[in-house]
Design a protein around this motif. Structure first.
Motif, PDB file in Angstrom:
ATOM      1  N   ASP B  36      20.917  54.891  -7.733  1.00  0.00           N
ATOM      2  CA  ASP B  36      22.092  54.892  -8.958  1.00  0.00           C
ATOM      3  C   ASP B  36      22.427  53.438  -9.393  1.00  0.00           C
ATOM      4  OD1 ASP B  36      24.622  55.583  -9.767  1.00  0.00           O
ATOM      5  OD2 ASP B  36      25.326  55.668  -7.690  1.00  0.00           O
ATOM      6  N   LYS B  38      25.266  52.445 -10.332  1.00  0.00           N
ATOM      7  CA  LYS B  38      26.452  51.795  -9.678  1.00  0.00           C
ATOM      8  C   LYS B  38      26.158  50.892  -8.128  1.00  0.00           C
ATOM      9  CE  LYS B  38      29.129  55.485 -10.079  1.00  0.00           C
ATOM     10  NZ  LYS B  38      27.288  56.572 -10.720  1.00  0.00           N
ATOM     11  N   TYR B 105      26.313  48.039 -13.534  1.00  0.00           N
ATOM     12  CA  TYR B 105      27.168  48.640 -13.758  1.00  0.00           C
ATOM     13  C   TYR B 105      27.932  49.042 -14.307  1.00  0.00           C
ATOM     14  CZ  TYR B 105      31.151  50.976 -10.827  1.00  0.00           C
ATOM     15  OH  TYR B 105      31.714  51.385 -10.188  1.00  0.00           O
ATOM     16  N   LEU B 109      28.073  52.727 -17.731  1.00  0.00           N
ATOM     17  CA  LEU B 109      29.542  53.209 -18.134  1.00  0.00           C
ATOM     18  C   LEU B 109      30.105  52.815 -19.161  1.00  0.00           C
ATOM     19  CD1 LEU B 109      30.391  53.009 -14.948  1.00  0.00           C
ATOM     20  CD2 LEU B 109      30.319  54.585 -15.651  1.00  0.00           C
ATOM     21  N   ARG B 114      24.587  58.430 -18.376  1.00  0.00           N
ATOM     22  CA  ARG B 114      24.642  58.477 -16.723  1.00  0.00           C
ATOM     23  C   ARG B 114      23.241  57.414 -15.849  1.00  0.00           C
ATOM     24  NH1 ARG B 114      24.093  64.015 -18.978  1.00  0.00           N
ATOM     25  NH2 ARG B 114      26.524  65.154 -19.078  1.00  0.00           N
ATOM     26  N   ASP B 115      22.837  57.175 -16.664  1.00  0.00           N
ATOM     27  CA  ASP B 115      21.590  55.959 -15.634  1.00  0.00           C
ATOM     28  C   ASP B 115      21.598  55.031 -16.901  1.00  0.00           C
ATOM     29  OD1 ASP B 115      20.984  54.130 -13.817  1.00  0.00           O
ATOM     30  OD2 ASP B 115      20.598  56.213 -11.949  1.00  0.00           O
ATOM     31  N   GLU B 518      34.017  52.648 -19.825  1.00  0.00           N
ATOM     32  CA  GLU B 518      33.867  52.664 -17.995  1.00  0.00           C
ATOM     33  C   GLU B 518      34.878  53.250 -17.528  1.00  0.00           C
ATOM     34  OE1 GLU B 518      34.164  50.248 -20.729  1.00  0.00           O
ATOM     35  OE2 GLU B 518      34.489  48.432 -19.825  1.00  0.00           O
ATOM     36  N   THR B 521      36.479  57.708 -16.552  1.00  0.00           N
ATOM     37  CA  THR B 521      36.361  58.288 -15.772  1.00  0.00           C
ATOM     38  C   THR B 521      37.363  58.290 -15.262  1.00  0.00           C
ATOM     39  OG1 THR B 521      35.718  56.782 -14.462  1.00  0.00           O
ATOM     40  CG2 THR B 521      33.590  57.325 -15.920  1.00  0.00           C
ATOM     41  N   PRO B 526      33.309  55.835 -10.128  1.00  0.00           N
ATOM     42  CA  PRO B 526      33.115  56.466 -11.070  1.00  0.00           C
ATOM     43  C   PRO B 526      32.517  58.333 -10.555  1.00  0.00           C
ATOM     44  CG  PRO B 526      32.620  54.842 -12.476  1.00  0.00           C
ATOM     45  CD  PRO B 526      33.045  53.983 -10.756  1.00  0.00           C
ATOM     46  N   ASN B 530      28.089  59.318 -13.661  1.00  0.00           N
ATOM     47  CA  ASN B 530      29.536  59.290 -14.224  1.00  0.00           C
ATOM     48  C   ASN B 530      30.192  59.964 -15.465  1.00  0.00           C
ATOM     49  OD1 ASN B 530      28.010  56.578 -13.516  1.00  0.00           O
ATOM     50  ND2 ASN B 530      26.704  56.255 -15.457  1.00  0.00           N
TER      51      ASN B 530
END
Lengths: 326, 641
Positions: B36, B38, B105, B109, B114-115, B518, B521, B526, B530
């Protein structure tokens, strides 16, 4: 916020005051004693002036901009960008480019009939050779005041950098190449310099002295160095010479016209006239010299010279001998 | 998936299903397997900050030694080791990775996806970073930290003048950590070009994204030169080649060219994202759109471009021909122009804005006042004759701390105050933040301004001691006092962080009323995925442009099927490409996996093998790495079915 503004404004000025206050005792690049350093210093002052003006104006815009709140303004975004961001910087930088090229040109121009010297950097000292005069010394460079000097720079081990701020900017000593530095010391005096490229453990204690003398005095020193060395003038000295030749000293150091022809350490032919020990690590006096011989590692740890074990009497004789090498 | 009943799931059920799907295993298994962005981004930031405080401690010890002449706090060996590790740590283990952390990070966002494009590569890049950091710091465990300075000039750093494995920790460590930087940059570039939300044309990308793009492009072109430089250094050291040996026909200056061909862009690799942070923070708290958006983007890209033409100004004293140096001198002056444009765009933004005096804004303002001075002294250093006096003196130390500490660390602190609420869900204390800023700002200037003066008074850099009577005493006391003050200021932010973690005010979705995706969310932090539905960017400031953010819906074709919640439910995200960000296809987001860690571990073992010159260990590392990468590629095929 006015506090921040005052701070911002006063910072460059504060620096200049400090600079002036310290200038007397320091090897100060802004207290130049020769044409090379002088032309750099005038470029520096020009830029300090410009920089202060730029800083005050731009910081002023930022701080006023932040404090003035949401008000209409006659200055459009475009005006800021075109004038402040593009036009003004281009004009200032264009001017600086001209100054750069002109000054560089002057500084790089060889002088007529300079005194030619070759200097070699070692960890952590300087060998100095006057090729035409056939004189060798170390760590202290004697030059006649007012005469242009051209020093060829070499290194026997790692990269060093030759820097005497009051006389000229720095030039590196790079193994495998010969760089040249040119300067003139206008007035008699002692100008401290220091290695400026990190060269290992004792980089901090690799300093040098340029000693500018009246032409006559300089010539006397040269002549003395060129004359064949006479024998010791006292019994103590003679005994000291014996100690020097018998012990490990002669293996690393040279004293001209003797059997001591070592090259790992500084040439000691005019050692008695030197002002310092270990490339300005400490003052050259009897107590320091005795300490240096017994264990120089306590004064300049990491230098190549090993501790030398001598009887007290031998040491006294050796000191007498070394102090009279001129 | 889990929903097998006849009736379509309610939004609540769907939401719950998405949460369960994206949840990662707790504890160590989840830790080592996470992909992930984040979690990886936070890890980057936290790890880098550990090194920030280590390097800060080293700096204070160095200052303790230099406070008075002939001081005995530490000997030359310890001092040389410490300044080497201080510089190496700040450049390789703090500044570069912490910016990568923010990039990791924030990018997905801010872009509305989503990534990252390569989530496993992202994990890999973190593992390489932390293992390389441990590799370099293990030199302390065996009592052999490197001593050659952070740029390790040869011949001083070769086997003759630096025997022992001290410099190998550096040479190999720097090569090692370069892998992380490079793969990270590739990941950023692909993510930026292929993962932007519908509607987010290049022309609408957040300025931080532009800055990361410029940074990543610089990395791709600069880091290989460093890698070549350090690999040749290690070849000379370990295998007796003669690349840099004069005796063997090599050249010590070759190393300097290679090093600075990376080293100068590196300054901008750090500066540009920091400027991107400032260009994000300023408009938010000036409550006004960024003035001259295109100018700012162009100046960041312009800086990136010109940064490759200035490296020789680090070598002005090495005796190169005057004409060649004049070219680099000119380039070093020209690079001030895009910086000037950047500056005045931000001034224009503030000029007609209504400033809200928050902590992030203060740090951005600190960036202005400090970078302005660092930039001005940078121009001075571009002027050849001036450079000959100033280079390798304390003037340089002052200059690069204004640029690298002031113009990079201040924005990073600003970014912490600004984005940490999104990351942790809790606000930092504003009052403590402002105190921290002022102490840092005053301390910083007291620490680094007098160094300019010391340089002109003849004090060279990297000396462990100096004699009395050179006129350097007073200023050195001021410098030490300032650095202690600066250090104390950073500690206040650290305390602020812990207090905030424990009992900070909840941040909500958009505590600053900011403009970027960002902040769209609904929660902070988030959700794991995301965005349940991919947002649509209708302008440069999506949250300011319209009352309610538009969300995309899943279509039926392959390009758009993952736009809506069904995409989140299938661990998919859309790939969008081109200038206009048109939907192209759907990407499967990989499951958590240990393979990036295995590959990184294998590479680490290989480097240990080189360090201790044990072929067997090296081969073992290669085998582990081969297992890791084979498994990785294998699974990729399966995942794409």
């Amino acid at each position: 916020m006015t506090r921040a503004r005052r701070r911002a404004l006063s910072l460059p000025a504060l620096g200049l005051v400090l600079l002036a206050a310290c200038s007397r005792q320091s090897p100060n690049a802004l207290d130049p004693e020769g044409p090379a350093a002088k032309s750099v210093a005038s470029v520096a002052w020009l830029m300090f002036g410009l920089a202060t003006a730029v800083y005050v104006v731009v910081a002023g815009f930022i701080i006023i901009g932040a404090l003035r709140g949401k008000k209409e303004s006659r200055i459009s975004d475009g005006a800021f960008i075109w004038i402040g961001g593009l036009l003004v910087p281009c004009v200032i930088l264009g001017g600086l480019a001209v100054v750069t090229v002109k000054t560089t040109d002057t500084l790089r121009k060889p002088d007529a009939n300079p005194l030619r010297i070759e200097a070699t950097g070692y960890q952590f000292w300087w060998a100095v050779e006057y090729k035409d005069e056939k004189v060798t010394t170390a760590n202290e460079i004697r030059v006649p005041a007012g005469r242009p000097v051209e020093i060829g720079l070499h290194s026997k081990d790692v990269i060093h950098s030759f820097w005497v701020p009051q006389l000229a900017g720095k030039v590196d000593m790079v193994p495998g190449q010969r760089n040249v530095i040119r300067f003139t010391a206008e007035k008699p005096g002692e100008y401290r310099g220091q290695c400026a490229e990190f060269c290992g453990l004792q980089h901090a204690k690799m300093a040098l002295l340029v000693i500018a003398e009246e032409a006559g005095e300089y010539q006397r020193w040269v002549t003395r160095q060129q004359r064949p060395r006479g024998g010791p003038s006292s019994e103590r000295e003679a005994a000291g010479e014996q100690v020097f030749m018998r012990s490990s000293c002669a293996g690393c150091h040279t004293v001209r016209d003797t059997e001591a022809q070592g090259t790992l350490g500084p040439d000691l032919s005019d050692f008695g006239g030197r002002k310092s020990l270990g490339a300005l690590a400490t003052e050259n006096n009897r107590a320091n010299l005795a300490g240096w011989i017994e264990n120089s590692q306590s004064i300049k740890p990491g230098n190549l010279m090993p501790p030398v074990q001598l009887e007290p009497d031998e040491l006294l004789n050796l000191l007498e001998y070394l102090e009279n090498l001129r | 998936m889990t929903v097998t009943e006849e009736r379509p799931p309610t939004p609540e059920e769907e939401h719950e299903a998405i949460e369960i799907l994206w949840e990662e295993a707790p504890g160590a298994p989840g830790f080592f397997a996470s992909v992930d962005h984040k979690r990886i981004g936070m890890r980057y930031i936290y790890t880098a900050f550990i090194f920030f405080f280590i390097a800060g401690l080293q700096a204070l010890l160095l200052r303790a030694q230099l406070t008075s002449p002939d001081s005995q706090v530490m000997g030359p060996q310890t001092y040389n080791q410490m300044f080497t590790m201080h510089g190496t740590t700040m450049i390789f283990l703090f500044n570069t990775p912490v910016l990568a952390g923010f990039g990791n990070y924030l990018l997905p966002l801010q872009l509305g996806t989503r990534d990252m494009a390569f989530p496993r590569l992202n994990a890999f890049s973190y593992w390489i970073f932390i293992l390389a950091a441990i590799f370099m710091y293990s030199s302390y465990l065996v009592g052999r930290p490197p001593t050659g300075g952070w740029f390790a000039y040869v011949p001083n750093a070769n086997k003759t003048y630096s025997p022992g494995i001290n410099m190998d920790f550096w040479g190999l460590g720097v090569t090692f950590v370069g892998i992380s930087t490079t793969v990270g940059a590739v990941n950023f570039i692909v993510t930026i070009f292929k993962m932007r939300a519908p509607g987010m044309t290049l022309n609408r990308m957040p300025m931080f994204v532009w800055s990361i793009l410029a940074m990543a492009v610089m990395i791709i072109f600069a880091v290989p030169a460093l890698t070549v430089g350090t690999v040749l250094l290690e070849a000379d050291r370990l295998f007796g080649t003669q690349f840099y040996e004069v005796a063997g026909g090599g050249s010590p200056l070759l190393y300097q060219h290679l090093f600075w061909f990376w080293g100068h862009p590196e300054v901008y690799i750090l500066f540009v994202p920091a400027a991107g942070m400032v260009a994000t923070i300023i408009p938010v708290f000036a409550r006004r759109r960024l003035a001259g958006y295109k100018w700012v983007a162009a100046s960041l890209v312009g800086i990136a471009f010109i940064s490759f033409g200035v490296w020789v100004h680090h070598m002005f004293a090495t005796g190169l021909p005057a004409l060649a140096m004049s070219m680099f001198s000119a380039a070093s002056l020209i690079i001030a122009v895009p910086s000037g444009v950047l500056f005045f765009c931000l001034i224009a933004t503030i000029w007609r804005g209504e400033v809200e005096w928050t902590t992030p804004f203060l740090f951005a303002l600190g960036w202005f006042l400090i970078f302005l001075l660092g930039g001005v002294t940078g121009v001075m250093l571009g002027v050849l004759p001036f450079n000959w006096q100033a280079t390798d003196s304390y003037f340089i130390v002052a200059h690069f701390h204004y640029v690298l500490n002031g113009a990079v660390v201040f924005p990073i602190f600003g970014a912490l105050y600004y984005w940490l609420p999104k990351m942790t869900g809790r606000m930092l204390d504003e009052k403590l933040g402002k105190i921290s800023f002022w102490i840092m700002f005053v301390g910083f200037n007291l620490a680094f301004f007098p160094m300019h003066v010391l340089g002109f008074l003849g004090m060279p850099r990297r000396i462990y001691t100096y004699s009395e009577g050179l006129g350097w005493e007073t200023l050195n006391v001021v410098v030490t006092f300032g650095s202690a003050l600066f250090g104390f200021g950073t500690l206040l932010t650290l305390i602020n962080f812990f207090v905030s973690k424990a009992r900070g005010k909840p941040a909500g979705g958009n505590p600053w009323n900011a403009d970027g995706l960002e902040w769209s969310t609904p929660t902070s932090p988030p959700p794991e995925c995301n965005f349940e539905s991919i947002p649509v960017a209708a302008g440069r400031h999506p949250l300011w442009d319209s009352e309610k953010l538009e969300e995309a819906e899943s279509g039926t074709d392959d390009a758009t099927k993952s736009m809506g919640p069904s995409g989140a439910l299938n661990r998919q995200t859309p790939i969008l490409g081109g200038m206009q960000s048109d939907p192209e296809e759907t990407m499967e987001i990989p499951e958590p996996t240990y393979l990036p860690f295995v590959l990184a571990l294998g590479i680490a073992v290989l480097f240990v093998g080189l360090l201790i010159e044990a072929a067997l260990v090296g081969v073992l590392g290669l085998v582990v790495a081969a297992i890791g990468i084979t498994g990785w590629l294998w699974r990729t095929e399966a995942d794409l079915q």
